[in-house]
Motif scaffolding. Structure first.
Motif, PDB file in Angstrom:
ATOM      1  N   GLY A   1      12.463   2.567  -8.597  1.00  0.00           N
ATOM      2  CA  GLY A   1      13.081   3.823  -9.007  1.00  0.00           C
ATOM      3  C   GLY A   1      12.675   5.002  -8.145  1.00  0.00           C
ATOM      4  O   GLY A   1      12.711   6.144  -8.602  1.00  0.00           O
ATOM      5  N   ILE A   2      12.306   4.737  -6.892  1.00  0.00           N
ATOM      6  CA  ILE A   2      11.847   5.790  -5.984  1.00  0.00           C
ATOM      7  C   ILE A   2      12.865   5.960  -4.873  1.00  0.00           C
ATOM      8  O   ILE A   2      13.227   4.992  -4.194  1.00  0.00           O
ATOM      9  N   SER A   3      13.340   7.186  -4.668  1.00  0.00           N
ATOM     10  CA  SER A   3      14.331   7.473  -3.639  1.00  0.00           C
ATOM     11  C   SER A   3      13.758   8.431  -2.604  1.00  0.00           C
ATOM     12  O   SER A   3      13.617   9.621  -2.875  1.00  0.00           O
ATOM     13  N   PRO A   4      13.407   7.942  -1.432  1.00  0.00           N
ATOM     14  CA  PRO A   4      12.926   8.852  -0.397  1.00  0.00           C
ATOM     15  C   PRO A   4      14.040   9.791   0.058  1.00  0.00           C
ATOM     16  O   PRO A   4      15.199   9.394   0.144  1.00  0.00           O
ATOM     17  N   GLU A   5      13.660  11.015   0.344  1.00  0.00           N
ATOM     18  CA  GLU A   5      14.645  11.989   0.797  1.00  0.00           C
ATOM     19  C   GLU A   5      14.914  11.880   2.292  1.00  0.00           C
ATOM     20  O   GLU A   5      16.002  12.175   2.764  1.00  0.00           O
TER      21      GLU A   5
ATOM     22  N   ASP B   1       0.830  -1.203   0.000  1.00  0.00           N
ATOM     23  CA  ASP B   1       0.000   0.000   0.000  1.00  0.00           C
ATOM     24  C   ASP B   1       0.865   1.255   0.000  1.00  0.00           C
ATOM     25  O   ASP B   1       0.594   2.223  -0.723  1.00  0.00           O
ATOM     26  N   MET B   2       1.931   1.241   0.791  1.00  0.00           N
ATOM     27  CA  MET B   2       2.835   2.390   0.823  1.00  0.00           C
ATOM     28  C   MET B   2       3.503   2.605  -0.531  1.00  0.00           C
ATOM     29  O   MET B   2       3.644   3.738  -1.004  1.00  0.00           O
TER      30      MET B   2
ATOM     31  N   LEU C   1      12.618  -0.489   1.858  1.00  0.00           N
ATOM     32  CA  LEU C   1      13.362   0.503   1.083  1.00  0.00           C
ATOM     33  C   LEU C   1      13.915  -0.090  -0.211  1.00  0.00           C
ATOM     34  O   LEU C   1      13.981   0.599  -1.233  1.00  0.00           O
ATOM     35  N   THR C   2      14.287  -1.358  -0.186  1.00  0.00           N
ATOM     36  CA  THR C   2      14.744  -2.002  -1.418  1.00  0.00           C
ATOM     37  C   THR C   2      13.607  -2.071  -2.431  1.00  0.00           C
ATOM     38  O   THR C   2      13.822  -1.883  -3.647  1.00  0.00           O
ATOM     39  N   ALA C   3      12.389  -2.318  -1.957  1.00  0.00           N
ATOM     40  CA  ALA C   3      11.239  -2.321  -2.856  1.00  0.00           C
ATOM     41  C   ALA C   3      11.049  -0.951  -3.499  1.00  0.00           C
ATOM     42  O   ALA C   3      10.777  -0.852  -4.700  1.00  0.00           O
ATOM     43  N   LEU C   4      11.198   0.105  -2.708  1.00  0.00           N
ATOM     44  CA  LEU C   4      11.131   1.456  -3.270  1.00  0.00           C
ATOM     45  C   LEU C   4      12.225   1.654  -4.313  1.00  0.00           C
ATOM     46  O   LEU C   4      11.977   2.185  -5.406  1.00  0.00           O
ATOM     47  N   ASN C   5      13.417   1.249  -3.979  1.00  0.00           N
ATOM     48  CA  ASN C   5      14.550   1.418  -4.892  1.00  0.00           C
ATOM     49  C   ASN C   5      14.316   0.656  -6.203  1.00  0.00           C
ATOM     50  O   ASN C   5      14.646   1.149  -7.288  1.00  0.00           O
ATOM     51  N   ASN C   6      13.730  -0.524  -6.095  1.00  0.00           N
ATOM     52  CA  ASN C   6      13.445  -1.320  -7.298  1.00  0.00           C
ATOM     53  C   ASN C   6      12.422  -0.643  -8.193  1.00  0.00           C
ATOM     54  O   ASN C   6      12.377  -0.917  -9.402  1.00  0.00           O
TER      55      ASN C   6
END
Length: 345
Positions: A163-167, A99-100, A156-161
Motif C-alpha cells: 500500500g505504498i506509492s512512491p511519488e 530493507d528498503m 515497486l510491486t512489493a511496495l504496491n502490495n
C-alpha cells in the motif's frame, strides 16, 4: 551467517512496523493524522543507512535531549520526504529490497513522501563506478534490459502490495556517463544507455503510472555535462519526467555553485520542459553556519521556480564518524546541527 542475522533483523523490523489492516486495499492507516506540507515542494533526506545505524546502536536526539526515532525527528524539523536507495543483491543485505521496504513503510506511516533510488548494482553506483550486479554480468544486452525491467517491477510491486506509492523513482544513480557499464556507458554507446533507461521508465509506469521518473546526474552546477547527457538521451528516444541533480559545495564555494546550479536549472527547464529535483546535497557537519546559509539559499531560490520539485539532504543523520562520512547534519552527540533549521523555512 552474517546475512542470516541481517535477514532475521529485517524481518523483526517488518513485524515491528507493519500492522494488520482491515481495509480492502490493505492501505496503511497511520494512528496520527498527516501534518505539515505534504504536497508541493519536497524537503527531504536520504536515510538509507538508517536501519544499519540502528542495528549498530546509533541513537538520535531532539533539541530537548529526548531520544527520538530518526524519521519522526526529521519530520519535526520540517522535512516531508524520504529518499531510499535499493541495491540488487548486496552482500551484507542492507539496502536490498526487504530493507528498503522496511524504511519505506516507516516513512509512509508518518505521511512522508517517498523517492526510490535504483542503483542497478549490488553496491554503490556513482560517477566513478557503475558496476553491474554479479548476477547480471554475463547477460546479453537484450537480457540486461529485461533484468532492469524485472528488478524495477519486482521492487515497486512489493511496495504496491504494502500500500505504498512512491511519488518519484530514480532509474539509475548519478548516471552522468550512463549506467551498467560497459553496455550502458553513455560516452561509448548512448543509444544503449537510453534503452536501459527506457526499460526502467516503462517498468515504473507499469506499476505506478502517476510516479515521476527521475534521471539523476552528479555536479548540478555543470551545465555542459547536463546538456551532453540529456541531448544524448533525447536524440536516442530516452524518456524521463524529472532531471535530478547532486550538489556538494565547500563552505567557500557554495555561493558560486548555487549560482551555477540555478543557471543550469533554468536552462534544463527551458531546453527540455521537465521537472527538476535536487536529489542529493550536503556539506561537512562541523561547518553548520555555512551549511545553514547554503541550504537556506538553495531552498529559497529553487522554490521560486515552479519546475523545481524539492531538495534532499544526503544521509543527514550520520554522525560520530559513521562509515567515515563527514557530510551529515548531526553533531557528535547525535543532535541535529543548525544546518537542519533551513528545512523549517
Amino acid at each position: 551467517m552474517k546475512i542470516q542475522k541481517i535477514t532475521i533483523l529485517l524481518i523483526s523490523f517488518v513485524f515491528l512496523f507493519v500492522s494488520c489492516s482491515d481495509n480492502e486495499d490493505n492501505k496503511p492507516l497511520p494512528e496520527n493524522p498527516v501534518v505539515g506540507d505534504m504536497c508541493g515542494f519536497a524537503k527531504g533526506a536520504d536515510v538509507s543507512w538508517l536501519t544499519e545505524m540502528e542495528s549498530a546502536g546509533i541513537l538520535f536526539y531532539n533539541a530537548e535531549g529526548n531520544k527520538t526515532e530518526c524519521m519522526s525527528l526529521l519530520k519535526s524539523l520540517g522535512m516531508n520526504s524520504i529518499r531510499l536507495r535499493v541495491w540488487v543483491n548486496p552482500t551484507d543485505g542492507w539496502c536490498n529490497k526487504t530493507d528498503m521496504l522496511v524504511k519505506a513503510k516507516r516513512a509512509n506511516d508518518l505521511g512522508m513522501r517517498i523517492l526510490v533510488d535504483f542503483h542497478y548494482s549490488d553496491s554503490w553506483a556513482d560517477p566513478s563506478k557503475q558496476s553491474k550486479p554479479v548476477s547480471w554480468e554475463n547477460l546479453s544486452f537484450d537480457d540486461l534490459c529485461l533484468a532492469v525491467k524485472d528488478h524495477t517491477s519486482e521492487v515497486l510491486t512489493a511496495l504496491n502490495n504494502w500500500g505504498i506509492s512512491p511519488e518519484w523513482v530514480q532509474v539509475g544513480n548519478e548516471t552522468g556517463n550512463g549506467m551498467l557499464w560497459s553496455d550502458g556507458k553513455a560516452d561509448e554507446n548512448m543509444a544503449q544507455y537510453a534503452s536501459l533507461t527506457n526499460y526502467g521508465y516503462d517498468a515504473v509506469k507499469a506499476v505506478f503510472p502517476e510516479a515521476k521518473v527521475v534521471v539523476h546526474l552528479q555536479e548540478g552546477n555543470k551545465n555542459s555535462k547536463f546538456r551532453w547527457l540529456f541531448d544524448g538521451l533525447k536524440n536516442n528516444g530516452g524518456k524521463w519526467d524529472v532531471i535530478g541533480m547532486s550538489l556538494y559545495p565547500e563552505p567557500d564555494t557554495w555561493q558560486s555553485m548555487n549560482d551555477d546550479l540555478i543557471s543550469n536549472i533554468n536552462d534544463m527547464v527551458s531546453r527540455y520542459a521537465c521537472g527538476i529535483m535536487i536529489c542529493e546535497t550536503g556539506m561537512n557537519w562541523d561547518g553548520e553556519d555555512a551549511a545553514y546559509n547554503f541550504l537556506s539559499d538553495l531552498i529559497t531560490r529553487t522554490k521560486l521556480n515552479d519546475s523545481c520539485l524539492g531538495v534532499f539532504y544526503w544521509e543527514p543523520q550520520c554522525y560520530n564518524g559513521w562509515k567515515e562520512y563527514q557530510k551529515g547534519a548531526f553533531d557528535e552527540a547525535g543532535y541535529p546541527t543548525k544546518a537542519m533549521d533551513a528545512f523549517s523555512k
